[in-house]
Design a protein around this motif. Structure first.
Motif, PDB file in Angstrom:
ATOM      1  N   LYS A 132     -23.213  60.598 -24.357  1.00 61.76           N
ATOM      2  CA  LYS A 132     -22.252  60.053 -25.330  1.00 61.76           C
ATOM      3  C   LYS A 132     -22.429  60.764 -26.675  1.00 61.76           C
ATOM      4  O   LYS A 132     -22.972  60.203 -27.643  1.00 61.76           O
ATOM      5  N   THR A 133     -22.003  62.022 -26.723  1.00 63.50           N
ATOM      6  CA  THR A 133     -22.200  62.821 -27.935  1.00 63.50           C
ATOM      7  C   THR A 133     -20.891  63.293 -28.553  1.00 63.50           C
ATOM      8  O   THR A 133     -20.903  64.081 -29.504  1.00 63.50           O
ATOM      9  N   GLU A 134     -19.758  62.809 -28.035  1.00 66.86           N
ATOM     10  CA  GLU A 134     -18.470  63.332 -28.509  1.00 66.86           C
ATOM     11  C   GLU A 134     -18.223  63.056 -29.990  1.00 66.86           C
ATOM     12  O   GLU A 134     -17.524  63.814 -30.663  1.00 66.86           O
ATOM     13  N   ASN A 135     -18.793  61.977 -30.513  1.00 59.42           N
ATOM     14  CA  ASN A 135     -18.557  61.645 -31.927  1.00 59.42           C
ATOM     15  C   ASN A 135     -19.338  62.536 -32.883  1.00 59.42           C
ATOM     16  O   ASN A 135     -19.132  62.471 -34.102  1.00 59.42           O
ATOM     17  N   LYS A 182     -19.484  65.942 -32.462  1.00 57.14           N
ATOM     18  CA  LYS A 182     -18.897  67.275 -32.464  1.00 57.14           C
ATOM     19  C   LYS A 182     -18.099  67.490 -33.753  1.00 57.14           C
ATOM     20  O   LYS A 182     -17.371  66.605 -34.193  1.00 57.14           O
ATOM     21  N   ASP A 183     -18.254  68.687 -34.327  1.00 56.38           N
ATOM     22  CA  ASP A 183     -17.610  68.996 -35.619  1.00 56.38           C
ATOM     23  C   ASP A 183     -17.894  67.883 -36.627  1.00 56.38           C
ATOM     24  O   ASP A 183     -16.985  67.342 -37.265  1.00 56.38           O
ATOM     25  N   SER A 184     -19.178  67.554 -36.764  1.00 57.46           N
ATOM     26  CA  SER A 184     -19.564  66.382 -37.562  1.00 57.46           C
ATOM     27  C   SER A 184     -19.313  66.553 -39.056  1.00 57.46           C
ATOM     28  O   SER A 184     -19.320  65.565 -39.796  1.00 57.46           O
ATOM     29  N   THR A 194     -16.435  55.700 -33.376  1.00 52.43           N
ATOM     30  CA  THR A 194     -15.987  56.847 -34.158  1.00 52.43           C
ATOM     31  C   THR A 194     -16.040  56.471 -35.637  1.00 52.43           C
ATOM     32  O   THR A 194     -16.240  55.296 -35.995  1.00 52.43           O
ATOM     33  N   THR A 206     -22.859  56.737 -31.742  1.00 51.98           N
ATOM     34  CA  THR A 206     -22.701  56.967 -30.300  1.00 51.98           C
ATOM     35  C   THR A 206     -21.678  56.007 -29.691  1.00 51.98           C
ATOM     36  O   THR A 206     -21.069  56.288 -28.663  1.00 51.98           O
TER      37      THR A 206
END
Length: 497
Positions: A213-216, A218-220, A289, A286
């Motif tokens: 669960k790491t999608e949030n 990305k491009d932080s 958003t 995690t």
């Protein structure tokens, strides 16, 4: 000559009898600090720091920090940077606390470096605004979390939260007035309880990350809002969650071996809190958003609903433990500030008296609790604490600047801990930015009112401390006498070495 000597000896004997009759509990008073020192070993010092810092802030501030920078990457960076700043500030206070081993936090340091006027202004602002207001806010946060399960789907009525918050203040005040050890044991228990919920959130986040669960993240740093004012305001909100990093300096006299245990507690306690805060925020992201976190009414509760659904009631329960633990630690330490100010003659003398039965600064703690209850009555205390919080950093900066000044003016003082001078210089500069940032970015009359309130302490100091007008003493003396009998308190004995 012999007759005069006999009269003199009789007079001395009578004086000793009078002192004995007035203060019939001298042995207990002499042992106040001795008994208190039994409670604070290094573990208790770490518990006091962790227990006081981790309160309602980590469950409220993430939303405010994110709102100022608008991206995950800068948000996590701010949380880590706030921990570094709190650690640097605490190291400055460690040198001050081991150099001047007096309770009262900033008060004795400002007194030593700049004299009684800045010290009085600090106690004036802290005793009547920042400390009790902070205590009230924490208890109100406790009341909201504690009452939330009984009002699903809507906010609890204000009368319920205010009454519950007032009850929490009364209970904490009574506990800390009755026993130093009881207050410390309660703090240790509540610290253990809050570490449970912190551990649950952190472990849940790590498990989710391990599951991908790491999608949030990305491009932080994408779409972040980076400016001097936004970063300063984000720091302002983040540091509210770290507030309490200096609390151990308020009870230096009650620490066992402060030269070792004060810095040891700081070096272990604050980095531990920093790691917990960063990991908790990672756990939040995690599950949510940035948009979802900003829309959440209570971030921790939303996290619990999504991750711990069958047992989501655990979150508000343990958050309530966390906030009440923070309130207890704040009461334990701030009561000592009132006590020291009374001892120096900057507040009513009765506030420096010690309970005969319990060996606690009971009048000071009761005074602190009573002022905190008054702050519960207004409707919007959150706005009040936001405007007056920047006053805290005025005195943080001034106190750290005092460390720099005393490096040159008080070279004779023994310094068991001596930090590089660049550290207090950095902290002083950051404090100046933090004080000026909200005024420059969003100038409002409330900041002017705050400064005027601080300066109004000069009038009080001139009339009642410097000039020592007689009529206030004529009024206060009988009040002091009746309170002394009612509360069974006596002045602490000055033990000569």
């Amino acid at each position: 000559m012999g007759e005069e000597g006999l009269k003199k000896r009789k007079g001395e004997h009578k004086g000793r009898e009078d002192r004995q009759s007035i203060h019939s509990h001298e042995p207990q008073r002499m042992n106040l600090q001795k008994q208190a020192k039994l409670l604070l070993f290094p573990l208790c010092g770490i518990c006091m720091i962790v227990g006081t810092i981790i309160g309602s802030g980590i469950f409220v501030s993430p939303k405010s920090v994110l709102a100022n920078v608008e991206a995950v990457g800068p948000c996590l960076t701010i949380w880590a940077a706030c921990g570094v700043l709190a650690t640097l500030g605490a190291l400055c206070f460690a040198e001050l606390g081991t150099m001047i081993t007096k309770s009262g936090g900033e008060y004795p340091y400002l007194m030593e470096a700049f004299g009684p006027i800045p010290a009085f202004l600090f106690s004036w602002t802290s005793l009547l605004v920042t400390k009790p207001c902070s205590f009230a806010i924490i208890c109100l946060s406790f009341a909201e979390y504690a009452s939330a399960p009984f009002y699903p789907g809507c906010d609890p009525p204000q009368v319920v939260t205010k009454c519950l918050a007032a009850a929490a203040i009364v209970v904490i005040t009574i506990v800390n007035s009755l026993s130093v050890k009881l207050g410390s044991y309660l703090q240790n228990f509540l610290t253990a309880a809050k570490m449970i919920i912190v551990t649950i959130i952190i472990v849940s986040g790590i498990v989710l990350l391990a599951q991908g669960k790491t999608e949030n993240f990305k491009d932080s740093f994408k779409d972040s809002k980076i400016s001097v004012s936004s970063i300063s305001l984000a720091f302002y909100n983040g540091l509210w969650a770290y507030d309490g990093w200096n609390q151990l300096n308020y009870i230096t006299e009650e620490l066992k071996n402060p030269y070792r245990n004060l810095p040891l507690s700081i070096i272990i306690g604050i980095p531990l809190v920093t790691v917990c805060y960063v990991l908790i925020n990672i756990s939040y992201f995690t599950v949510m958003t940035s948009t979802e976190l900003l829309q959440s009414q209570a971030v921790a509760v939303t996290f619990g609903d999504r991750v711990l659904y069958p047992a989501s009631w655990i979150v508000p329960l343990f958050v309530a433990f966390s906030t009440i633990g923070s309130a207890n630690g704040t009461c334990f330490t701030a009561g000592r500030l009132v006590y020291v100010a009374g001892r120096e003659g900057h507040m009513l003398k009765v506030l420096s008296y010690i309970s005969v039965k319990h060996l606690t600064p009971a009048p000071a703690i009761m005074f602190y609790g009573a002022i905190a209850i008054i702050y519960i009555i207004p409707g919007d205390i959150d706005t009040l604490i936001n405007y007056f919080s920047f006053a805290v950093w005025i005195f943080y900066g001034l106190t750290v600047f005092a460390l720099i000044v005393m490096r040159f003016t008080r070279k004779d003082l023994r310094r068991p801990i001596r930090i590089p001078i660049i550290i207090p210089i950095i902290v002083t500069l950051v404090a100046i930015i933090l004080v000026l940032a909200p005024i420059i970015s969003a100038p409002e009359l409330a900041y002017l009112y705050c400064i005027l309130f601080i300066l109004s302490g000069l009038i009080v100091y001139a009339l009642f401390v410097h000039l020592k007008l007689n009529w206030p003493q004529k009024i206060s003396n009988p009040i002091t006498m009746h309170l002394q009998m009612l509360l069974e308190v006596v002045p602490e004995e000055e033990v000569t070495e």
